[in-house]
Design a protein around this motif. Structure first.
Motif, short mmCIF file in Angstrom:
data_model
loop_
_atom_site.label_atom_id
_atom_site.label_comp_id
_atom_site.label_asym_id
_atom_site.label_seq_id
_atom_site.Cartn_x
_atom_site.Cartn_y
_atom_site.Cartn_z
N MET A 41 16.29 37.35 -19.30
CA MET A 41 16.16 37.44 -17.84
C MET A 41 17.42 38.00 -17.21
O MET A 41 18.53 37.57 -17.53
CB MET A 41 15.84 36.05 -17.27
CG MET A 41 14.46 35.53 -17.65
SD MET A 41 14.00 33.99 -16.81
CE MET A 41 15.07 32.82 -17.67
N LYS A 42 17.24 38.95 -16.31
CA LYS A 42 18.36 39.55 -15.59
C LYS A 42 18.48 39.00 -14.17
O LYS A 42 19.55 39.03 -13.58
CB LYS A 42 18.19 41.06 -15.54
CG LYS A 42 18.22 41.73 -16.91
CD LYS A 42 18.07 43.24 -16.80
CE LYS A 42 18.13 43.88 -18.18
NZ LYS A 42 17.98 45.36 -18.10
N ASP A 43 17.36 38.51 -13.64
CA ASP A 43 17.37 37.95 -12.29
C ASP A 43 16.41 36.76 -12.28
O ASP A 43 15.29 36.86 -11.76
CB ASP A 43 16.94 39.02 -11.28
CG ASP A 43 17.06 38.55 -9.83
OD1 ASP A 43 17.56 37.43 -9.61
OD2 ASP A 43 16.65 39.31 -8.93
N PRO A 44 16.81 35.62 -12.85
CA PRO A 44 15.91 34.47 -12.95
C PRO A 44 15.60 33.86 -11.58
O PRO A 44 16.49 33.63 -10.77
CB PRO A 44 16.68 33.49 -13.83
CG PRO A 44 18.11 33.89 -13.71
CD PRO A 44 18.12 35.36 -13.48
N VAL A 45 14.31 33.63 -11.34
CA VAL A 45 13.86 32.99 -10.10
C VAL A 45 12.86 31.90 -10.45
O VAL A 45 12.16 31.97 -11.47
CB VAL A 45 13.22 34.00 -9.13
CG1 VAL A 45 14.23 35.00 -8.62
CG2 VAL A 45 12.05 34.73 -9.80
N THR A 46 12.78 30.89 -9.61
CA THR A 46 11.92 29.74 -9.89
C THR A 46 10.81 29.65 -8.88
O THR A 46 11.03 29.79 -7.66
CB THR A 46 12.75 28.44 -9.87
OG1 THR A 46 13.82 28.54 -10.82
CG2 THR A 46 11.89 27.23 -10.21
N LEU A 47 9.57 29.40 -9.37
CA LEU A 47 8.42 29.22 -8.50
C LEU A 47 8.35 27.77 -8.01
O LEU A 47 9.09 26.90 -8.46
CB LEU A 47 7.14 29.55 -9.26
CG LEU A 47 6.90 31.01 -9.65
CD1 LEU A 47 5.57 31.14 -10.38
CD2 LEU A 47 6.91 31.91 -8.43
N SER A 48 7.38 27.52 -7.12
CA SER A 48 7.21 26.16 -6.60
C SER A 48 6.76 25.19 -7.69
O SER A 48 6.88 23.97 -7.53
CB SER A 48 6.16 26.17 -5.48
OG SER A 48 4.92 26.70 -5.94
N THR A 49 6.27 25.70 -8.82
CA THR A 49 5.87 24.85 -9.94
C THR A 49 7.05 24.43 -10.80
O THR A 49 6.88 23.63 -11.73
CB THR A 49 4.86 25.58 -10.83
OG1 THR A 49 5.43 26.82 -11.27
CG2 THR A 49 3.57 25.86 -10.07
N GLY A 50 8.23 24.99 -10.53
CA GLY A 50 9.41 24.63 -11.29
C GLY A 50 9.67 25.51 -12.50
O GLY A 50 10.67 25.31 -13.21
N ILE A 51 8.82 26.50 -12.77
CA ILE A 51 8.99 27.39 -13.92
C ILE A 51 9.83 28.60 -13.50
O ILE A 51 9.61 29.16 -12.42
CB ILE A 51 7.63 27.86 -14.47
CG1 ILE A 51 6.74 26.65 -14.76
CG2 ILE A 51 7.81 28.71 -15.71
CD1 ILE A 51 7.29 25.71 -15.80
N THR A 52 10.75 28.99 -14.37
CA THR A 52 11.65 30.11 -14.08
C THR A 52 11.18 31.36 -14.81
O THR A 52 10.83 31.31 -15.99
CB THR A 52 13.09 29.77 -14.49
OG1 THR A 52 13.55 28.66 -13.70
CG2 THR A 52 14.02 30.95 -14.26
N TYR A 53 11.20 32.48 -14.09
CA TYR A 53 10.80 33.78 -14.63
C TYR A 53 11.84 34.83 -14.22
O TYR A 53 12.65 34.60 -13.32
CB TYR A 53 9.44 34.22 -14.06
CG TYR A 53 8.31 33.27 -14.30
CD1 TYR A 53 7.49 33.40 -15.40
CD2 TYR A 53 8.03 32.24 -13.38
CE1 TYR A 53 6.42 32.53 -15.61
CE2 TYR A 53 6.98 31.37 -13.59
CZ TYR A 53 6.18 31.52 -14.71
OH TYR A 53 5.14 30.66 -14.92
N ASP A 54 11.77 35.99 -14.87
CA ASP A 54 12.55 37.13 -14.39
C ASP A 54 11.84 37.69 -13.15
O ASP A 54 10.61 37.80 -13.12
CB ASP A 54 12.65 38.22 -15.46
CG ASP A 54 13.57 39.34 -15.04
OD1 ASP A 54 14.78 39.12 -14.99
OD2 ASP A 54 13.06 40.44 -14.72
#
Length: 413
Positions: A41-54
């Motif tokens: 991941m180069k720019d990790p972001v987190t959704l309202s579910t708590g899971i982090t994605y690029d």
């Protein structure tokens, strides 16, 4: 852990040249990889579910689905806010630094994307500055919009959604600054509201002036915006055809190219303007556009060739346009040269233009014979003359033979 073995090969996360070492294992922690792409991941972001994605991966995922869900949990999302996960991003950067000797490069700290609120406020300030005649402030704000929009497609879409087209069109009408025009060009294609703002005579006159006297980027941006307006409907093209200096600017760009992109935009604009009414077509012919476009054909790239041939085909509809062809001794050889060598579209335009030049008048047929003989051997000249004589016998009587694969010949002789 995801392990990658290097045996003198390039590391998947590095643009650096491979190191001449023996087998080296690079272990990438699982929680540093995006659950969607499985890449670091180069720019990790987190959704309202708590899971982090690029960020790029999750934005693509959300844009592709009608009902937004979390890819890992498959749960519907209460909101689409993407919260930057600074802790994970710093951990990834530290890991990259720690493994630098293995060819891993540190990921850069990502820029914070523009929010809808930020975009709206920035555009509002630009509009206010333009309304009070503060050209310098308007220019500064437009440059900020342009810089942010160029950072990412997401930012650009955010500005478009917040009305950047109409706002910047009004700002350009008020201050006619090339910085504003540059920002406006990033918002293409414009929506109907923005086109309504920009196609008023005063704005179009300013665009025509920039397309002729501005710097290189300014001329490109002006022509691109004009093209967007005139190609939207015939009424807009007919209205723009009367703008003083516009036709001259377009012919000048075609005659003295700036870039392929500028040439293509100019050719498309000429096509729509000339098609809007006969007076506009006659003006272009008088300005020498037929010769300029024929010369632009030369060794031009496919896109320029197709658009050049489309313009020539349109101008061949008029008597003045055909007369300009007859006065250009290499017109037909240039058209014949492009037949079957560029694309199906180019072939259709070339054949259509030749057909228009040939039909109806004996002196025009003689012209075609002479033109087709330029640069040919004696045998070829004789065969060209004989071929035209044979075709004349079938003029108006037969369509092209459908039972054979003459897919490029779609009109009656």
């Amino acid at each position: 852990m995801w392990r990658t073995r290097r045996q003198g090969l390039r590391n998947p996360f590095s643009d650096a040249a491979p190191r001449p070492t023996s087998d080296i294992d690079v272990s990438v922690p699982t929680h540093f990889r995006c659950p969607i792409s499985l890449d670091l991941m180069k720019d990790p972001v987190t959704l309202s579910t708590g899971i982090t994605y690029d960020r790029q991966s999750i934005e693509t995922w959300l844009d592709s689905g009608s009902t937004p869900t979390c890819p890992v949990t498959n749960l519907p999302l209460d909101n689409l806010d993407l919260i930057p996960n600074h802790t994970t991003r710093r951990m990834i950067q530290d890991w990259c630094v720690k493994n630098r000797s293995l060819g891993i490069e540190r990921i850069p700290t990502p820029r914070v994307p523009v929010t809808g609120t930020d975009a709206s406020e920035l555009l509002a300030r630009a509009s206010q500055a333009a309304a009070r005649g503060d050209r310098e402030r308007c220019r500064d704000l437009a440059e900020k919009v342009r810089a942010l929009a160029k950072e990412s497609e997401r930012n650009r879409r955010c500005f478009v959604a917040r009305g950047a087209g109409p706002s910047l069109a009004r700002a350009f009408a008020a201050c006619a600054d090339e910085a504003v025009l540059s920002a406006l060009a990033l918002m293409l294609p414009l929506d109907e509201s923005a086109r309504a703002e920009i196609k008023n005579p005063s704005s179009m006159e300013r665009l025509a002036w920039v397309s002729r006297h501005g710097d290189l980027s300014g001329r490109l941006n002006a022509v691109r915006v004009i093209k967007d307006v005139v190609s939207s409907d015939k009424a807009s093209a007919a209205s723009a055809a009367g703008i003083e200096g516009l036709a001259e600017a377009l012919v000048e760009i075609i005659r003295e190219p700036i870039s392929p992109q500028t040439t293509k935009a100019s050719l498309i604009t000429v096509f729509f303007l000339a098609a809007s009414n006969e007076a506009a077509a006659l003006k272009f012919v008088r300005l020498g556009v037929v010769g300029a476009v024929l010369e632009a054909l030369g060794e031009a790239e496919r896109g320029v060739c197709e658009k050049s041939l489309a313009v020539l085909d349109g101008l061949a509809e008029t008597e003045a346009g055909r007369r300009a062809f007859y006065e250009h001794e290499l017109a037909v050889p240039a058209l014949v040269k492009k037949m079957l060598r560029v694309s199906d579209a180019a072939t259709e335009y070339a054949v259509s233009t030749l057909w228009k030049l040939c039909k109806g008048k004996r002196e025009e047929e003689k012209y075609m014979v002479g033109a087709l003989q330029v640069g040919c051997g004696e045998t070829t000249k004789e065969r060209a003359s004989e071929l035209l004589k044979m075709l004349n016998a079938y003029r108006g009587r037969e369509e092209c033979i459908d039972s054979m694969d003459f897919k490029y010949l779609k009109r009656p002789f």
